[in-house]
Design an enzyme around this catalytic site. Structure first.
Site, mmCIF file in Angstrom:
data_model
loop_
_atom_site.group_PDB
_atom_site.id
_atom_site.type_symbol
_atom_site.label_atom_id
_atom_site.label_comp_id
_atom_site.label_asym_id
_atom_site.label_seq_id
_atom_site.Cartn_x
_atom_site.Cartn_y
_atom_site.Cartn_z
ATOM 1 N N GLY A 114 0.812 -1.225 0.000
ATOM 2 C CA GLY A 114 0.000 0.000 0.000
ATOM 3 C C GLY A 114 0.844 1.273 0.000
ATOM 4 N N TYR A 115 0.147 2.373 0.117
ATOM 5 C CA TYR A 115 0.784 3.698 -0.041
ATOM 6 C C TYR A 115 1.910 3.926 0.977
ATOM 7 C CZ TYR A 115 0.985 8.858 0.089
ATOM 8 O OH TYR A 115 1.394 10.161 0.103
ATOM 9 N N ASN A 173 -2.923 -8.577 1.333
ATOM 10 C CA ASN A 173 -3.947 -9.315 0.573
ATOM 11 C C ASN A 173 -4.343 -8.586 -0.704
ATOM 12 O OD1 ASN A 173 -5.608 -7.248 1.389
ATOM 13 N ND2 ASN A 173 -6.981 -8.518 2.622
ATOM 14 N N ASN A 207 -6.340 -3.349 -1.553
ATOM 15 C CA ASN A 207 -6.323 -1.929 -1.933
ATOM 16 C C ASN A 207 -4.976 -1.554 -2.548
ATOM 17 O OD1 ASN A 207 -7.678 0.571 -2.110
ATOM 18 N ND2 ASN A 207 -6.548 1.348 -0.333
ATOM 19 N N SER A 253 -3.279 7.052 14.038
ATOM 20 C CA SER A 253 -3.692 8.232 13.280
ATOM 21 C C SER A 253 -4.035 9.375 14.219
ATOM 22 C CB SER A 253 -4.934 7.852 12.469
ATOM 23 O OG SER A 253 -5.584 8.995 12.001
ATOM 24 N N ALA A 254 -3.889 10.585 13.715
ATOM 25 C CA ALA A 254 -4.300 11.760 14.487
ATOM 26 C C ALA A 254 -5.809 11.766 14.723
ATOM 27 C CB ALA A 254 -3.885 13.032 13.754
ATOM 28 N N TYR A 278 -13.905 3.900 11.876
ATOM 29 C CA TYR A 278 -12.479 3.805 11.538
ATOM 30 C C TYR A 278 -11.622 4.326 12.688
ATOM 31 C CZ TYR A 278 -7.943 5.165 9.676
ATOM 32 O OH TYR A 278 -6.584 5.345 9.510
ATOM 33 N N LYS A 282 -8.743 2.435 15.402
ATOM 34 C CA LYS A 282 -7.370 2.869 15.736
ATOM 35 C C LYS A 282 -7.233 3.007 17.255
ATOM 36 C CE LYS A 282 -5.704 2.918 11.689
ATOM 37 N NZ LYS A 282 -4.755 1.863 11.315
ATOM 38 N N ARG A 293 -5.015 21.313 7.847
ATOM 39 C CA ARG A 293 -4.422 20.035 8.265
ATOM 40 C C ARG A 293 -2.906 20.126 8.213
ATOM 41 N NH1 ARG A 293 -9.001 19.710 9.066
ATOM 42 N NH2 ARG A 293 -10.494 18.049 8.609
HETATM 43 P P1 NAD Z 1 -3.363 1.535 1.814
HETATM 44 O O1 NAD Z 1 -4.771 1.081 1.631
HETATM 45 O O2 NAD Z 1 -2.652 2.119 0.664
HETATM 46 O O3 NAD Z 1 -2.473 0.334 2.380
HETATM 47 C C1 NAD Z 1 -2.990 -0.669 3.213
HETATM 48 C C2 NAD Z 1 -2.550 -2.007 2.660
HETATM 49 O O4 NAD Z 1 -3.035 -3.046 3.505
HETATM 50 C C3 NAD Z 1 -3.082 -2.282 1.253
HETATM 51 O O5 NAD Z 1 -2.021 -2.710 0.426
HETATM 52 C C4 NAD Z 1 -4.117 -3.391 1.471
HETATM 53 O O6 NAD Z 1 -4.184 -4.248 0.342
HETATM 54 C C5 NAD Z 1 -3.579 -4.078 2.707
HETATM 55 N N1 NAD Z 1 -4.585 -4.757 3.543
HETATM 56 C C6 NAD Z 1 -5.771 -4.256 3.986
HETATM 57 N N2 NAD Z 1 -6.412 -5.159 4.745
HETATM 58 C C7 NAD Z 1 -5.600 -6.248 4.803
HETATM 59 C C8 NAD Z 1 -5.693 -7.496 5.437
HETATM 60 N N3 NAD Z 1 -6.760 -7.835 6.164
HETATM 61 N N4 NAD Z 1 -4.679 -8.384 5.282
HETATM 62 C C9 NAD Z 1 -3.592 -8.068 4.522
HETATM 63 N N5 NAD Z 1 -3.456 -6.895 3.903
HETATM 64 C C10 NAD Z 1 -4.455 -5.991 4.028
HETATM 65 O O7 NAD Z 1 -3.369 2.543 3.053
HETATM 66 P P2 NAD Z 1 -2.207 3.504 3.585
HETATM 67 O O8 NAD Z 1 -2.611 4.903 3.301
HETATM 68 O O9 NAD Z 1 -0.889 3.021 3.138
HETATM 69 O O10 NAD Z 1 -2.385 3.275 5.158
HETATM 70 C C11 NAD Z 1 -1.596 2.354 5.872
HETATM 71 C C12 NAD Z 1 -2.006 2.379 7.325
HETATM 72 O O11 NAD Z 1 -1.848 3.694 7.849
HETATM 73 C C13 NAD Z 1 -3.470 1.997 7.570
HETATM 74 O O12 NAD Z 1 -3.528 1.231 8.756
HETATM 75 C C14 NAD Z 1 -4.145 3.326 7.769
HETATM 76 O O13 NAD Z 1 -5.297 3.224 8.574
HETATM 77 C C15 NAD Z 1 -3.053 4.122 8.467
HETATM 78 N N6 NAD Z 1 -3.193 5.580 8.294
HETATM 79 C C16 NAD Z 1 -3.256 6.101 7.028
HETATM 80 C C17 NAD Z 1 -3.412 7.479 6.860
HETATM 81 C C18 NAD Z 1 -3.507 8.091 5.478
HETATM 82 O O14 NAD Z 1 -3.906 9.252 5.373
HETATM 83 N N7 NAD Z 1 -3.135 7.398 4.400
HETATM 84 C C19 NAD Z 1 -3.501 8.320 7.998
HETATM 85 C C20 NAD Z 1 -3.413 7.741 9.271
HETATM 86 C C21 NAD Z 1 -3.257 6.365 9.401
HETATM 87 N N1 UDP Z 2 -11.307 18.116 1.554
HETATM 88 C C1 UDP Z 2 -11.975 18.861 0.592
HETATM 89 N N2 UDP Z 2 -12.345 18.244 -0.575
HETATM 90 C C2 UDP Z 2 -12.060 16.926 -0.837
HETATM 91 C C3 UDP Z 2 -11.378 16.178 0.160
HETATM 92 C C4 UDP Z 2 -11.028 16.798 1.346
HETATM 93 O O1 UDP Z 2 -12.236 20.037 0.788
HETATM 94 O O2 UDP Z 2 -12.428 16.417 -1.897
HETATM 95 C C5 UDP Z 2 -10.856 18.784 2.804
HETATM 96 C C6 UDP Z 2 -11.386 18.164 4.089
HETATM 97 O O3 UDP Z 2 -12.628 18.745 4.423
HETATM 98 C C7 UDP Z 2 -10.265 18.489 5.077
HETATM 99 C C8 UDP Z 2 -9.011 18.447 4.214
HETATM 100 O O4 UDP Z 2 -9.448 18.622 2.869
HETATM 101 O O5 UDP Z 2 -10.408 19.817 5.556
HETATM 102 C C9 UDP Z 2 -8.242 17.129 4.327
HETATM 103 O O6 UDP Z 2 -9.151 16.068 4.086
HETATM 104 P P1 UDP Z 2 -8.637 14.583 3.880
HETATM 105 O O7 UDP Z 2 -9.859 13.744 3.604
HETATM 106 O O8 UDP Z 2 -7.549 14.543 2.855
HETATM 107 O O9 UDP Z 2 -7.971 14.206 5.269
HETATM 108 P P2 UDP Z 2 -8.594 14.147 6.745
HETATM 109 O O10 UDP Z 2 -7.810 15.138 7.540
HETATM 110 O O11 UDP Z 2 -10.033 14.462 6.678
HETATM 111 O O12 UDP Z 2 -8.319 12.758 7.166
#
Ligand code: NAD
Ligand code: UDP
Length: 344
Positions: free
Chosen positions: A15-16, A37, A40, A129-130, A153, A157, A235
Site C-alpha cells: 500500500g501507499y 492481501n 487496496n 492516526s491523528a 475507523y 485505531k 491540516r
Molecule cells: P493503503 O490502503 O494504501 O495500504 C494498506 C494495505 O493493507 C493495502 O495494500 C491493502 O491491500 C492491505 N490490507 C488491507 N487489509 C488487509 C488485510 N486484512 N490483510 C492483509 N493486507 C491488508 O493505506 P495507507 O494509506 O498506506 O495506510 C496504511 C495504514 O496507515 C493503515 O492502517 C491506515 O489506517 C493508516 N493511516 C493512514 C493514513 C492516510 O492518510 N493514508 C492516515 C493515518 C493512518
Molecule cells: N477536503 C476537501 N475536498 C475533498 C477532500 C477533502 O475540501 O475532496 C478537505 C477536508 O474537508 C479536510 C481536508 O481537505 O479539511 C483534508 O481532508 P482529507 O480527507 O484529505 O484528510 P482528513 O484530515 O479528513 O483525514
C-alpha cells in the site's frame, strides 16, 4: 564477517505508506517481508520498489486474519520486528460497513499479535492516526491530548492502541510504537511509487492531483465557513517519505531498549488550508485547478496540526520536506500513473 540483515515483516507493505516505508527500511539495511492481501493495492508496486532500491522485497499474498498463515510465516522466517500497516482506512465506508472495519483492523491486529506472542516476536510499530484525538481541544496536538473517536475507523485505531497498551503492561519485553500520522501526501521522488486510490479519492491531495491531470473537473471544497484564516479546513500535511523515515527511527528507538511503549505524532507541526493546498499544487503542476465550495463534510474538524517535540526529543526525527516538494513529488507520480493508465 558480514552481519546478517534483520528481517522486518511489513503488513500492508504494498500500500501507499507501507511501500514507501519498505524503501526506507531497505535503504536502512533491513530485509523486508511483505504480507498483503492486495485488497487496496497492486502487486506491480513490488517491481517499482526494486527499481528504486535494487532489491525486490519478499512478498506473501495473504490476509492478516489468517492465523495459520501467520504462524507459518513466523516459523519459516526469522522475523525481528513487525510494522503493521494492513487495514482499511476510508472513514465514510467505515460508517457504512463497521463490521468489515472491526474485523480487518481490530480482529486482524489481534490475530497478528497472538501469532507474534506465540512466536516470541515482541516488537511492533503500529500505524495509528491523528484521528484518535477527535475534535482538538487545544493546538498543537500533544500526545497526551485526550483520545476519542467520531467514526468506526477512528474507533478501530483507538481500540488497537488500547490493546497494545494493555499487552505492553501485561508482559515484559514488548516494544511497541504507536505512530500517530497526520496527513501523509506526496510520493517517492523517482515517480515510481505513490498513492493510487481506487475509484473516487476520498482524500484531498489525490483528488486535486486528478483535477490537475484533467481526469476530474473540479475540486469540491468541503466548507469555507470554518473558524480558520480562509474559512477552509486546516491540516498538517507530511511528506510520505518523511513519515517512512519516522518509522525507521521509531524501530531503532524500540530496538535499543528491553521494553518500550512509544507514542509519537508524525507530522510537521504546520497547518495548511484546503485553498493553500490547491494553490501549492497549481504552482507545482503549472495547471489551473478549478474548485467549488460545497457544504461541510460531516464529521470533519476545522483544524489540526501536531506538536512534533516528542518525536524530535525521543527519536531525533523531524519532517524536513516542504509543501512545494510534497506537491511536486505527488504531481510527478500522478503524471506517470495517468500515463501508464492511458497506455502512454
Ligand atoms: P493503503 O490502503 O494504501 O495500504 C494498506 C494495505 O493493507 C493495502 O495494500 C491493502 O491491500 C492491505 N490490507 C488491507 N487489509 C488487509 C488485510 N486484512 N490483510 C492483509 N493486507 C491488508 O493505506 P495507507 O494509506 O498506506 O495506510 C496504511 C495504514 O496507515 C493503515 O492502517 C491506515 O489506517 C493508516 N493511516 C493512514 C493514513 C492516510 O492518510 N493514508 C492516515 C493515518 C493512518
Ligand atoms: N477536503 C476537501 N475536498 C475533498 C477532500 C477533502 O475540501 O475532496 C478537505 C477536508 O474537508 C479536510 C481536508 O481537505 O479539511 C483534508 O481532508 P482529507 O480527507 O484529505 O484528510 P482528513 O484530515 O479528513 O483525514
Amino acid at each position: 564477517m558480514i552481519a546478517e540483515k534483520e528481517t522486518v515483516l511489513v503488513t500492508g507493505g504494498v500500500g501507499y505508506i507501507g511501500s514507501h516505508t519498505t524503501v526506507a527500511l531497505q535503504e536502512a539495511g533491513y530485509r523486508v517481508l511483505i504480507l498483503d492481501n492486495l485488497c487496496n493495492s497492486d502487486v506491480a508496486v513490488l517491481k517499482a520498489i526494486a527499481k528504486i532500491t535494487g532489491e525486490e522485497p519478499c512478498f506473501i499474498e495473504g490476509d492478516i486474519r489468517d492465523r495459520g498463515l501467520l504462524d507459518k510465516i513466523f516459523s519459516n522466517y526469522r522475523i525481528k520486528a513487525v510494522m503493521h500497516f494492513a487495514g482499511l482506512k476510508a472513514v465514510g465506508e467505515s460508517a457504512e460497513q463497521p463490521l468489515a472495519y472491526y474485523d480487518n483492523n481490530v480482529n486482524g491486529s489481534l490475530q497478528l499479535l497472538q501469532a507474534m506472542q506465540e512466536a516470541d516476536v515482541r516488537t511492533i510499530v503500529f500505524s495509528s492516526s491523528a484521528t484518535v484525538y477527535g475534535d482538538p481541544q487545544s493546538l498543537p496536538l500533544t500526545e497526551n491530548h485526550p483520545r476519542s473517536a467520531t467514526n468506526p475507523y477512528g474507533n478501530t485505531k483507538l481500540m488497537v492502541e488500547e490493546i497494545l497498551e494493555n499487552l505492553y503492561a501485561s508482559e515484559a519485553g514488548w516494544r511497541v510504537a504507536l505512530l500517530r500520522y497526520f496527513n501523509p501526501i506526496g510520493a517517492h521522488r523517482s515517480g515510481q511509487i505513490g498513492e493510487a486510490p481506487q475509484g473516487t479519492p476520498n482524500n484531498l491531495l489525490p483528488y486535486v492531483a486528478q483535477v490537475a491531470t484533467g481526469r476530474r473537473a473540479q475540486v469540491q471544497v468541503f466548507g469555507a465557513d470554518y473558524d480558520t484564516p480562509d474559512g477552509t479546513g486546516v491540516r498538517d500535511y507530511i511528506h510520505v517519505l518523511d513519515l517512512a523515515q519516522g518509522h525507521v527511527a521509531a524501530l531503532a528507538y524500540c530496538k535499543q531498549s528491553d521494553g518500550e511503549l512509544l507514542t509519537v505524532n508524525l507530522g510537521t507541526g504546520k497547518g495548511y488550508s484546503v485553498l493553500e493546498i490547491i494553490a501549492a499544487f497549481e504552482q507545482a503542476s503549472g495547471k489551473h485547478i478549478p474548485y467549488q465550495v460545497v457544504a461541510r463534510r460531516p464529521g470533519d474538524i476545522a483544524e489540526c496540526w501536531a506538536d512534533t517535540e516528542q518525536a524530535y526529543r525521543l527519536l531525533g526525527w523531524r519532517a524536513s520536506r516542504t509543501l512545494p516538494e510534497m506537491c511536486e513529488d505527488a504531481w510527478r507520480w500522478e503524471q506517470n500513473r495517468s500515463g501508464q493508465a492511458s497506455g502512454g
